[in-house]
Design a protein around this motif. Structure first.
Motif, PDB file in Angstrom:
ATOM      1  N   ALA A  53      32.821  34.958  43.574  1.00  0.00           N
ATOM      2  CA  ALA A  53      33.474  34.264  42.457  1.00  0.00           C
ATOM      3  C   ALA A  53      34.771  33.599  42.905  1.00  0.00           C
ATOM      4  CB  ALA A  53      33.740  35.243  41.321  1.00  0.00           C
ATOM      5  N   LEU A  54      35.557  34.285  43.717  1.00  0.00           N
ATOM      6  CA  LEU A  54      36.814  33.712  44.206  1.00  0.00           C
ATOM      7  C   LEU A  54      36.570  32.474  45.051  1.00  0.00           C
ATOM      8  CD1 LEU A  54      38.928  36.852  45.182  1.00  0.00           C
ATOM      9  CD2 LEU A  54      39.441  35.194  43.392  1.00  0.00           C
ATOM     10  N   ASN A  55      35.590  32.535  45.927  1.00  0.00           N
ATOM     11  CA  ASN A  55      35.331  31.406  46.815  1.00  0.00           C
ATOM     12  C   ASN A  55      34.663  30.232  46.118  1.00  0.00           C
ATOM     13  OD1 ASN A  55      36.518  32.538  49.103  1.00  0.00           O
ATOM     14  ND2 ASN A  55      34.669  33.675  49.601  1.00  0.00           N
ATOM     15  N   MET A  56      34.024  30.474  44.976  1.00  0.00           N
ATOM     16  CA  MET A  56      33.395  29.372  44.238  1.00  0.00           C
ATOM     17  C   MET A  56      34.340  28.790  43.191  1.00  0.00           C
ATOM     18  SD  MET A  56      29.391  30.013  44.293  1.00  0.00           S
ATOM     19  CE  MET A  56      29.232  28.673  43.236  1.00  0.00           C
ATOM     20  N   GLU A  57      35.085  29.643  42.491  1.00  0.00           N
ATOM     21  CA  GLU A  57      35.911  29.194  41.376  1.00  0.00           C
ATOM     22  C   GLU A  57      37.411  29.224  41.664  1.00  0.00           C
ATOM     23  OE1 GLU A  57      34.673  27.946  38.573  1.00  0.00           O
ATOM     24  OE2 GLU A  57      32.636  28.269  39.297  1.00  0.00           O
ATOM     25  N   GLY A  58      37.834  30.043  42.619  1.00  0.00           N
ATOM     26  CA  GLY A  58      39.259  30.146  42.911  1.00  0.00           C
ATOM     27  C   GLY A  58      39.973  31.217  42.117  1.00  0.00           C
ATOM     28  N   GLU A  59      39.296  31.734  41.101  1.00  0.00           N
ATOM     29  CA  GLU A  59      39.884  32.807  40.297  1.00  0.00           C
ATOM     30  C   GLU A  59      38.768  33.627  39.663  1.00  0.00           C
ATOM     31  OE1 GLU A  59      42.180  31.369  36.992  1.00  0.00           O
ATOM     32  OE2 GLU A  59      40.639  29.964  36.420  1.00  0.00           O
ATOM     33  N   VAL A  60      39.123  34.846  39.288  1.00  0.00           N
ATOM     34  CA  VAL A  60      38.157  35.717  38.624  1.00  0.00           C
ATOM     35  C   VAL A  60      38.932  36.676  37.724  1.00  0.00           C
ATOM     36  CG1 VAL A  60      38.086  37.426  40.487  1.00  0.00           C
ATOM     37  CG2 VAL A  60      36.152  37.226  38.972  1.00  0.00           C
ATOM     38  N   VAL A  61      38.356  36.964  36.568  1.00  0.00           N
ATOM     39  CA  VAL A  61      38.935  37.949  35.649  1.00  0.00           C
ATOM     40  C   VAL A  61      37.948  39.111  35.570  1.00  0.00           C
ATOM     41  CG1 VAL A  61      39.728  38.416  33.314  1.00  0.00           C
ATOM     42  CG2 VAL A  61      40.160  36.186  34.337  1.00  0.00           C
ATOM     43  N   LEU A  62      38.447  40.298  35.867  1.00  0.00           N
ATOM     44  CA  LEU A  62      37.613  41.496  35.923  1.00  0.00           C
ATOM     45  C   LEU A  62      38.015  42.471  34.830  1.00  0.00           C
ATOM     46  CD1 LEU A  62      38.101  42.035  39.745  1.00  0.00           C
ATOM     47  CD2 LEU A  62      36.129  40.970  38.667  1.00  0.00           C
ATOM     48  N   ARG A  63      37.074  43.279  34.415  1.00  0.00           N
ATOM     49  CA  ARG A  63      37.384  44.390  33.513  1.00  0.00           C
ATOM     50  C   ARG A  63      37.521  45.625  34.372  1.00  0.00           C
ATOM     51  NH1 ARG A  63      33.713  43.999  28.231  1.00  0.00           N
ATOM     52  NH2 ARG A  63      35.458  45.168  27.423  1.00  0.00           N
ATOM     53  N   GLY A  64      38.565  46.390  34.123  1.00  0.00           N
ATOM     54  CA  GLY A  64      38.771  47.587  34.916  1.00  0.00           C
ATOM     55  C   GLY A  64      39.630  48.597  34.186  1.00  0.00           C
ATOM     56  N   GLU A  65      40.016  49.619  34.921  1.00  0.00           N
ATOM     57  CA  GLU A  65      40.886  50.665  34.376  1.00  0.00           C
ATOM     58  C   GLU A  65      42.045  50.896  35.325  1.00  0.00           C
ATOM     59  OE1 GLU A  65      39.016  54.346  33.414  1.00  0.00           O
ATOM     60  OE2 GLU A  65      37.536  53.417  32.114  1.00  0.00           O
ATOM     61  N   TYR A  66      43.205  51.146  34.743  1.00  0.00           N
ATOM     62  CA  TYR A  66      44.384  51.508  35.500  1.00  0.00           C
ATOM     63  C   TYR A  66      44.991  52.726  34.815  1.00  0.00           C
ATOM     64  CZ  TYR A  66      48.961  51.298  37.685  1.00  0.00           C
ATOM     65  OH  TYR A  66      50.097  51.613  38.374  1.00  0.00           O
ATOM     66  N   MET A  67      44.987  53.842  35.509  1.00  0.00           N
ATOM     67  CA  MET A  67      45.496  55.101  34.968  1.00  0.00           C
ATOM     68  C   MET A  67      44.832  55.433  33.630  1.00  0.00           C
ATOM     69  SD  MET A  67      49.480  54.621  36.018  1.00  0.00           S
ATOM     70  CE  MET A  67      49.976  56.325  35.969  1.00  0.00           C
ATOM     71  N   ASN A  68      43.494  55.350  33.609  1.00  0.00           N
ATOM     72  CA  ASN A  68      42.668  55.637  32.426  1.00  0.00           C
ATOM     73  C   ASN A  68      42.967  54.733  31.238  1.00  0.00           C
ATOM     74  OD1 ASN A  68      41.252  57.713  33.721  1.00  0.00           O
ATOM     75  ND2 ASN A  68      42.896  59.162  33.284  1.00  0.00           N
ATOM     76  N   ARG A  69      43.523  53.565  31.495  1.00  0.00           N
ATOM     77  CA  ARG A  69      43.802  52.581  30.461  1.00  0.00           C
ATOM     78  C   ARG A  69      42.968  51.329  30.751  1.00  0.00           C
ATOM     79  NH1 ARG A  69      49.403  51.445  31.315  1.00  0.00           N
ATOM     80  NH2 ARG A  69      48.708  49.377  31.843  1.00  0.00           N
ATOM     81  N   PRO A  70      42.199  50.827  29.786  1.00  0.00           N
ATOM     82  CA  PRO A  70      41.394  49.625  30.038  1.00  0.00           C
ATOM     83  C   PRO A  70      42.283  48.384  30.187  1.00  0.00           C
ATOM     84  CG  PRO A  70      41.175  50.295  27.752  1.00  0.00           C
ATOM     85  CD  PRO A  70      42.007  51.344  28.431  1.00  0.00           C
ATOM     86  N   VAL A  71      42.008  47.606  31.236  1.00  0.00           N
ATOM     87  CA  VAL A  71      42.796  46.402  31.513  1.00  0.00           C
ATOM     88  C   VAL A  71      41.885  45.267  31.954  1.00  0.00           C
ATOM     89  CG1 VAL A  71      44.923  47.613  32.157  1.00  0.00           C
ATOM     90  CG2 VAL A  71      43.223  47.122  33.904  1.00  0.00           C
ATOM     91  N   TYR A  72      42.400  44.043  31.825  1.00  0.00           N
ATOM     92  CA  TYR A  72      41.806  42.874  32.455  1.00  0.00           C
ATOM     93  C   TYR A  72      42.598  42.617  33.720  1.00  0.00           C
ATOM     94  CZ  TYR A  72      39.311  41.720  28.148  1.00  0.00           C
ATOM     95  OH  TYR A  72      38.473  41.749  27.070  1.00  0.00           O
ATOM     96  N   ILE A  73      41.916  42.318  34.807  1.00  0.00           N
ATOM     97  CA  ILE A  73      42.558  42.065  36.086  1.00  0.00           C
ATOM     98  C   ILE A  73      42.239  40.630  36.477  1.00  0.00           C
ATOM     99  CG2 ILE A  73      42.757  42.803  38.488  1.00  0.00           C
ATOM    100  CD1 ILE A  73      41.224  45.417  37.277  1.00  0.00           C
ATOM    101  N   LYS A  74      43.282  39.830  36.649  1.00  0.00           N
ATOM    102  CA  LYS A  74      43.103  38.443  37.054  1.00  0.00           C
ATOM    103  C   LYS A  74      43.444  38.337  38.533  1.00  0.00           C
ATOM    104  CE  LYS A  74      44.443  33.717  36.169  1.00  0.00           C
ATOM    105  NZ  LYS A  74      45.263  32.820  35.358  1.00  0.00           N
ATOM    106  N   VAL A  75      42.507  37.810  39.311  1.00  0.00           N
ATOM    107  CA  VAL A  75      42.707  37.605  40.743  1.00  0.00           C
ATOM    108  C   VAL A  75      42.629  36.107  40.993  1.00  0.00           C
ATOM    109  CG1 VAL A  75      41.943  38.180  43.059  1.00  0.00           C
ATOM    110  CG2 VAL A  75      41.581  39.806  41.201  1.00  0.00           C
ATOM    111  N   LEU A  76      43.675  35.564  41.586  1.00  0.00           N
ATOM    112  CA  LEU A  76      43.777  34.137  41.839  1.00  0.00           C
ATOM    113  C   LEU A  76      43.921  33.907  43.332  1.00  0.00           C
ATOM    114  CD1 LEU A  76      44.110  31.328  40.489  1.00  0.00           C
ATOM    115  CD2 LEU A  76      46.557  31.772  40.449  1.00  0.00           C
ATOM    116  N   ALA A  77      43.064  33.064  43.909  1.00  0.00           N
ATOM    117  CA  ALA A  77      43.127  32.733  45.334  1.00  0.00           C
ATOM    118  C   ALA A  77      44.041  31.529  45.511  1.00  0.00           C
ATOM    119  CB  ALA A  77      41.735  32.433  45.864  1.00  0.00           C
TER     120      ALA A  77
END
Length: 89
Positions: A53-77
Motif C-alpha cells: 500500500a505504501l509503495n502504490m499510494e504513498g500512505e496507508v491508514v491502519l486500524r490497530g491498538e495502542y496500550m489496549n486502546r483502539p487507534v487509527y495509525i497513519k503511515v506516510l512515505a
C-alpha cells in the motif's frame, strides 16, 4: 476574473493529485522494521500488505491498538522516511 478562476482551478487540481502519490524510492521492509510500528502498535495487516500500500499510494491508514486502546495509525512515505501518527478511534 477569468485568469484568477483558471489559476485557482489549476492549483486545486494539482493539490488533489499530489495528495496520494507513490514515493520516489520504494519503501523497504528494513525501513518499515526500523520504524518500530509493529513493536509499538498491535496491527492486523501483515508488513507485506503495508509495504504494498505504501509503495502504490504513498500512505496507508491502519486500524490497530495502542496500550489496549483502539487507534487509527497513519503511515506516510516521504523523502525523509516514514512518518507515523496515530489517532483515537
Amino acid at each position: 476574473m477569468r485568469i484568477t478562476q483558471t489559476l485557482f482551478t489549476v492549483l486545486l487540481v494539482s493539490l488533489l493529485i499530489a495528495c496520494s502519490l507513490p514515493p520516489d524510492k520504494p519503501v523497504t521492509r528494513k525501513e518499515l522494521a526500523q520504524s518500530n510500528i509493529y513493536r509499538n502498535y498491535k496491527i492486523e495487516e501483515s508488513p507485506e500488505e503495508v509495504l504494498n500500500a505504501l509503495n502504490m499510494e504513498g500512505e496507508v491508514v491502519l486500524r490497530g491498538e495502542y496500550m489496549n486502546r483502539p487507534v487509527y495509525i497513519k503511515v506516510l512515505a516521504t523523502a525523509d522516511g516514514l512518518e507515523i501518527s496515530s489517532y483515537d478511534r
